[in-house]
Design a protein around this motif. Structure first.
Motif, PDB file in Angstrom:
ATOM      1  N   LYS A   1       0.842  -1.219   0.000  1.00 29.38           N
ATOM      2  CA  LYS A   1       0.000   0.000   0.000  1.00 29.38           C
ATOM      3  C   LYS A   1       0.865   1.252   0.000  1.00 29.38           C
ATOM      4  O   LYS A   1       0.702   2.141  -0.832  1.00 29.38           O
ATOM      5  CB  LYS A   1      -0.913   0.036   1.245  1.00 29.38           C
ATOM      6  CG  LYS A   1      -1.928  -1.080   1.319  1.00 29.38           C
ATOM      7  CD  LYS A   1      -2.889  -0.873   2.475  1.00 29.38           C
ATOM      8  CE  LYS A   1      -2.172  -0.795   3.826  1.00 29.38           C
ATOM      9  NZ  LYS A   1      -1.583  -2.088   4.236  1.00 29.38           N
ATOM     10  N   SER A   2       1.742   1.331   0.977  1.00 27.90           N
ATOM     11  CA  SER A   2       2.577   2.527   1.101  1.00 27.90           C
ATOM     12  C   SER A   2       3.423   2.711  -0.150  1.00 27.90           C
ATOM     13  O   SER A   2       3.589   3.844  -0.646  1.00 27.90           O
ATOM     14  CB  SER A   2       3.466   2.437   2.346  1.00 27.90           C
ATOM     15  OG  SER A   2       2.647   2.349   3.495  1.00 27.90           O
ATOM     16  N   THR A   3       3.900   1.596  -0.683  1.00 28.22           N
ATOM     17  CA  THR A   3       4.701   1.669  -1.913  1.00 28.22           C
ATOM     18  C   THR A   3       3.884   2.308  -3.033  1.00 28.22           C
ATOM     19  O   THR A   3       4.367   3.198  -3.741  1.00 28.22           O
ATOM     20  CB  THR A   3       5.132   0.248  -2.331  1.00 28.22           C
ATOM     21  OG1 THR A   3       5.806  -0.370  -1.228  1.00 28.22           O
ATOM     22  CG2 THR A   3       6.056   0.285  -3.538  1.00 28.22           C
ATOM     23  N   LEU A   4       2.617   1.855  -3.144  1.00 26.91           N
ATOM     24  CA  LEU A   4       1.741   2.401  -4.187  1.00 26.91           C
ATOM     25  C   LEU A   4       1.448   3.890  -3.966  1.00 26.91           C
ATOM     26  O   LEU A   4       1.523   4.697  -4.899  1.00 26.91           O
ATOM     27  CB  LEU A   4       0.429   1.610  -4.222  1.00 26.91           C
ATOM     28  CG  LEU A   4      -0.663   2.177  -5.146  1.00 26.91           C
ATOM     29  CD1 LEU A   4      -0.196   2.172  -6.602  1.00 26.91           C
ATOM     30  CD2 LEU A   4      -1.966   1.399  -4.992  1.00 26.91           C
ATOM     31  N   LEU A   5       1.144   4.242  -2.739  1.00 31.12           N
ATOM     32  CA  LEU A   5       0.822   5.652  -2.446  1.00 31.12           C
ATOM     33  C   LEU A   5       2.002   6.555  -2.790  1.00 31.12           C
ATOM     34  O   LEU A   5       1.829   7.617  -3.387  1.00 31.12           O
ATOM     35  CB  LEU A   5       0.443   5.830  -0.971  1.00 31.12           C
ATOM     36  CG  LEU A   5      -0.859   5.137  -0.537  1.00 31.12           C
ATOM     37  CD1 LEU A   5      -1.132   5.381   0.940  1.00 31.12           C
ATOM     38  CD2 LEU A   5      -2.034   5.629  -1.379  1.00 31.12           C
ATOM     39  N   ASN A   6       3.189   6.109  -2.409  1.00 34.84           N
ATOM     40  CA  ASN A   6       4.378   6.916  -2.704  1.00 34.84           C
ATOM     41  C   ASN A   6       4.561   7.066  -4.210  1.00 34.84           C
ATOM     42  O   ASN A   6       4.975   8.130  -4.690  1.00 34.84           O
ATOM     43  CB  ASN A   6       5.612   6.281  -2.069  1.00 34.84           C
ATOM     44  CG  ASN A   6       5.555   6.394  -0.540  1.00 34.84           C
ATOM     45  OD1 ASN A   6       4.788   7.200  -0.014  1.00 34.84           O
ATOM     46  ND2 ASN A   6       6.339   5.582   0.147  1.00 34.84           N
ATOM     47  N   ALA A   7       4.228   5.994  -4.945  1.00 29.03           N
ATOM     48  CA  ALA A   7       4.367   6.057  -6.398  1.00 29.03           C
ATOM     49  C   ALA A   7       3.321   6.979  -7.007  1.00 29.03           C
ATOM     50  O   ALA A   7       3.605   7.750  -7.920  1.00 29.03           O
ATOM     51  CB  ALA A   7       4.240   4.656  -6.993  1.00 29.03           C
TER      52      ALA A   7
ATOM     53  N   PHE B   1       5.556   7.866   2.594  1.00 26.31           N
ATOM     54  CA  PHE B   1       5.098   6.951   3.641  1.00 26.31           C
ATOM     55  C   PHE B   1       6.145   5.864   3.817  1.00 26.31           C
ATOM     56  O   PHE B   1       6.761   5.423   2.835  1.00 26.31           O
ATOM     57  CB  PHE B   1       3.754   6.316   3.257  1.00 26.31           C
ATOM     58  CG  PHE B   1       2.607   7.292   3.253  1.00 26.31           C
ATOM     59  CD1 PHE B   1       2.196   7.893   4.439  1.00 26.31           C
ATOM     60  CD2 PHE B   1       1.946   7.614   2.077  1.00 26.31           C
ATOM     61  CE1 PHE B   1       1.132   8.785   4.430  1.00 26.31           C
ATOM     62  CE2 PHE B   1       0.895   8.505   2.059  1.00 26.31           C
ATOM     63  CZ  PHE B   1       0.483   9.092   3.248  1.00 26.31           C
ATOM     64  N   SER B   2       6.300   5.428   5.069  1.00 29.27           N
ATOM     65  CA  SER B   2       7.364   4.454   5.288  1.00 29.27           C
ATOM     66  C   SER B   2       6.970   3.094   4.696  1.00 29.27           C
ATOM     67  O   SER B   2       5.814   2.682   4.746  1.00 29.27           O
ATOM     68  CB  SER B   2       7.676   4.335   6.772  1.00 29.27           C
ATOM     69  OG  SER B   2       6.513   4.005   7.476  1.00 29.27           O
ATOM     70  N   VAL B   3       7.934   2.470   4.140  1.00 32.35           N
ATOM     71  CA  VAL B   3       7.735   1.215   3.424  1.00 32.35           C
ATOM     72  C   VAL B   3       8.571   0.146   4.112  1.00 32.35           C
ATOM     73  O   VAL B   3       9.711   0.398   4.509  1.00 32.35           O
ATOM     74  CB  VAL B   3       8.185   1.375   1.954  1.00 32.35           C
ATOM     75  CG1 VAL B   3       8.210   0.033   1.256  1.00 32.35           C
ATOM     76  CG2 VAL B   3       7.277   2.354   1.230  1.00 32.35           C
TER      77      VAL B   3
END
Ligand code: GDP
Ligand code: MG
Length: 745
Positions: free
Chosen positions: A71-77, A83-85
């Motif tokens: 999730k965080s990976t997607l949001l950052n992208a 967001f911490s991953v």
């Protein structure tokens, strides 16, 4: 109950929330920490990220899903957030809580001010723990967010018992609970499914159908509250789907699909040609009906209130929360607005208060312009910020603000009118006095009535222009009708006083004229006594009855002189609009004063030395001149003694005659009381104050008219008689001697 920063160290970041300044907002802000504490730094973050003043122009997305599903990976992208991953190597569980960050992507195809909430730790389901946090965070997300993103592996689709299905059940339940109370607002949300590690072998359409079937089953399995038994899932939700390839195996495709997905985060409309249930969109996915309508500057306070209710397991009532928020924010905005208002208005209030304290109310130049501008600005600023909140509360607070402002403006307005009034009356009085003085200096006769009229007009004009300037249009209290009436009344009062002053000056002039007239004419009359031939009015034939009529002539002279003076007085007074009563009082005063003038003139003539001289002259005239007015040369044969006796007796008759002011015809005093007349009814105390009492006229004087008109008392008369006889004797002896002397020569 604020969590110390060291408890929030996440993946080597210090996940501080702004305690050490804006720099710590790089990773966004932790709205709810793992101890379920709300972080009020949210407000600072919204300020820092420039969202506070966006009004409704912002969007809120919450992201749910099992832990470690990227999730965080997607949001950052998608949003260039930080967001911490979870790192590949450590694989340690990330902190539970809710983080919020603003979209930092530079893409112009995305809506402005997108805020993303990363809801972490919704993964305890299998272990049977922490359903409490899942429920609470779902409630919080639904109460605030437009879009709920649910992250799901492709291989989990169709696994009805999977963790995500439990999550969705919770979401549906809390949604019913939440919007049961708020059925009027018809709040809808978008459930946005992101299917991860999409292989492409099963078409998205099929995955979507499977998911929708599962959702339908969940919905029908819910025990719905009374009244909502027949409700369907699409009464509350729209749906959207995106499938993304594996990030690690297909990095390029992943990147391309994420870039495509990003453009969906924009304002849009429902596409009428497509299946409404599945929420096909024109433009972007942000439909206005998803927006929770919480103004950005109130969001932090609202979120805190919501979280407080949730965390304490209270019934969450959104309309009440919105009203409470409106009250809080409207009060806050009002305070800010009044600070600005104070900057403009307080100095004026101080200036006025100071001037009033010094007893010199001051007309403040441009007061109206300043108050109008300050009022307009305060209300406009309030309206801009506060009108976004609950309408009823806003209206009430606006009325409150107006009344606060207007109370102060009303006081300023009233003080301004008071100052203009006092100032105007003073200026009017000064200007009239100055014009009169100038007129007097020139010596020419000036038109008092004209001066008053001119100055009154300009005084009214001045007041009106001050008052008009101060008026704030549209406010019923802001008018000066009544004050204008009072002002006119005061001007009339002052001009009345000025006219009375002018009357006094006129009276003084007329009195002076009477004095000089009487000085001459009465003086002549007394001089005539010295001639022994009866004064100016004596008949040519040398008869002497005129001495007996001395007082008749003086009375006649006196009354005719005063009559002339009265006419002058009345004419002039009429020219400046004196009333008949005022003229009557003036004439009454003039008569009394004139009597005083006459009385003192008589007293002057009757001073012992003067009178003795006159008697002696009178006697000598009678003794030394014959009937034809020829000087006598005494001879011894002359009847000196006889002539002496006759002349002496004749002169002696003057003493009782002059001793009392009596008219020859009646032997009575002149009708002074009748002539002066009674005190006019309109005479004031001031009119009577400087008058000398007159016997027989002023009854309480205890002095009769006889006494008032007694010029010489008995003692003086006897004394005078003795002295006169001595003087006459001297003249006689001298005549006797000269007769004998004339014979011997
Ligand atoms: P979160 O806990 O859902 O926020 O997941 P994270 O974003 O922290 O990522 C968890 C793990 O999943 C990390 O090791 C990522 O490298 C990995 N990951 C990220 N994207 C993908 C993806 O598209 N597919 C798979 N299988 N793993 C991913
Ligand atoms: Mg995460």
């Amino acid at each position: 109950a604020y969590t110390a920063p060291d408890k929030m160290a996440v993946n080597g970041h210090f996940a501080s929330v702004g305690q050490n300044g804006d720099a710590n907002f790089e990773n966004g802000v932790q709205v709810i920490d793992e101890d379920k504490e709300f972080n009020p730094d949210l407000a600072k973050y919204l300020n820092y990220s420039g969202v506070s003043h966006a009004g409704f122009n912002y969007h809120l997305i919450s992201v749910f899903g099992s832990q470690s599903t990227g999730k965080s990976t997607l949001l950052n992208a998608l949003f260039s957030t930080d967001f911490s991953v979870m790192s590949e190597s450590e694989r340690r569980q990330t902190t539970k809580g809710i983080w919020l960050a603003k979209n930092k992507s530079a893409s112009t195809k995305m809506a402005a001010n997108i805020l993303v909430m990363d809801v972490e730790g919704t993964d305890g389901r299998e272990r049977g723990e922490d359903q409490d946090f899942e429920r609470k965070s779902s409630l919080f997300a639904l109460a605030t967010s437009e879009v709920l993103m649910v992250n799901i592996w492709e291989h989990q689709v169709g696994l009805y018992q999977g963790a995500n299905m439990g999550l969705l059940k919770t979401v549906f339940e809390v949604n019913l609970q939440l919007f049961l109370k708020d059925r009027k607002s018809t709040s809808r949300s978008l459930l946005y499914f992101v299917i991860r590690d999409f292989l492409g072998t099963t078409p998205l359409q099929n995955l979507r159908n499977t998911l929708m079937q599962d959702l339908g089953r969940i919905w029908s399995s819910l025990s719905k509250p009374p009244g909502l038994e027949k409700s369907s899932i699409d009464d509350y939700f729209d749906f959207a789907f995106t499938a993304l390839p594996h990030k690690l195996y297909q990095p390029e495709q992943f990147k391309a699909e994420v870039a495509k997905m990003a453009t969906r985060f924009n304002e849009g409309r429902r596409d009428p040609r497509r299946d409404a249930l599945l929420g096909e969109f024109e433009g972007g996915i942000f439909l206005s009906e998803y927006h929770r309508r919480i103004p950005a500057d109130g969001f932090s306070h609202y979120a805190e209130g919501i979280w407080d209710q949730i965390v304490n397991n209270k019934d969450l009532d959104l309309p009440t929360q919105q009203e409470l928020l409106a009250q809080f924010r409207c009060d806050e905005i009002m305070r800010e607005v009044i600070v600005g208002f104070d900057v403009a208005i307080s100095p004026l209030e101080t200036q006025q208060a100071e001037a009033t304290r010094m007893g010199k109310p001051e007309v403040i130049a441009g007061l109206g312009a300043a108050t109008k501008a300050a009022r307009l600005e305060a209300i406009r600023n309030f309206e801009t910020e506060a009108s976004r909140y609950h309408k009823g509360v806003y209206q009430r607070k606006r009325t409150e603000l107006e009344s606060k402002i207007d109370t102060r403006l009303k006081a300023l307005f009233a003080s301004q009118l008071t100052a203009a009034h006092k100032d105007g009356v003073q200026q009017f009085s000064d200007a009239v006095s100055a014009a009169v003085k100038a007129g007097q200096k020139k010596g020419a006769s000036y038109d008092f009535a004209e001066i008053v009229k001119e100055q009154k007009e300009s005084a009214i004009h001045r007041f009106e222009s001050h008052a008009k300037e101060a008026v704030i249009e549209g406010l019923p209290w802001s008018n000066y009708k009544q004050e204008m009436t009072l002002y006119r009344k005061d001007l009339d009062k002052v001009s009345g006083q000025l006219r009375r002053d002018e009357m006094r000056r006129l009276a003084t002039r007329v009195e002076r004229w009477v004095r000089s007239k009487l000085n001459d004419s009465v003086g002549l009359e007394f001089n005539a006594l010295g001639s022994g031939r009866g004064g100016s009015a004596a008949p040519e034939n040398g008869d002497r009855p005129s001495e007996r009529e001395t007082w008749d002539r003086i009375w006649a002279l006196f009354t005719s002189t005063v009559q002339e003076a009265e006419k002058r007085f009345a004419d002039r007074a009429a020219s400046f609009d004196a009333s008949a009563d005022e003229v009557d009082v003036g004439i009454w005063r003039l008569r009394r004063k004139s009597w005083g003038v006459l009385r003192s003139k008589i007293d002057e003539e009757m001073m012992e030395g003067n009178l003795l001289l006159k008697l002696r002259e009178n006697f000598e005239d009678k003794f030394r001149y014959d009937e034809a007015g020829v000087p006598r040369i005494w001879r011894p044969t002359d009847d000196i003694e006889g002539i002496y006796t006759k002349a002496r007796e004749s002169t002696l008759t003057l003493i009782p005659l002059l001793a009392r002011f009596r008219l020859s015809e009646t032997g009575a005093p002149p009708p002074l009381d009748r002539w002066i007349g009674p005190t006019p009814a309109t005479a004031t105390a001031a009119d009577e104050e400087d008058l000398t009492p007159i016997g027989g006229v002023d009854e309480d004087e205890g002095k009769s008219l006889e006494e008032e008109t007694t010029i010489l008392n008995e003692a003086k008369r006897q004394d005078l008689t003795v002295r006169f006889k001595k003087a006459a004797d001297g003249v006689y002896v001298e005549a006797k001697r000269s007769a004998i002397g004339g014979m011997t020569q």
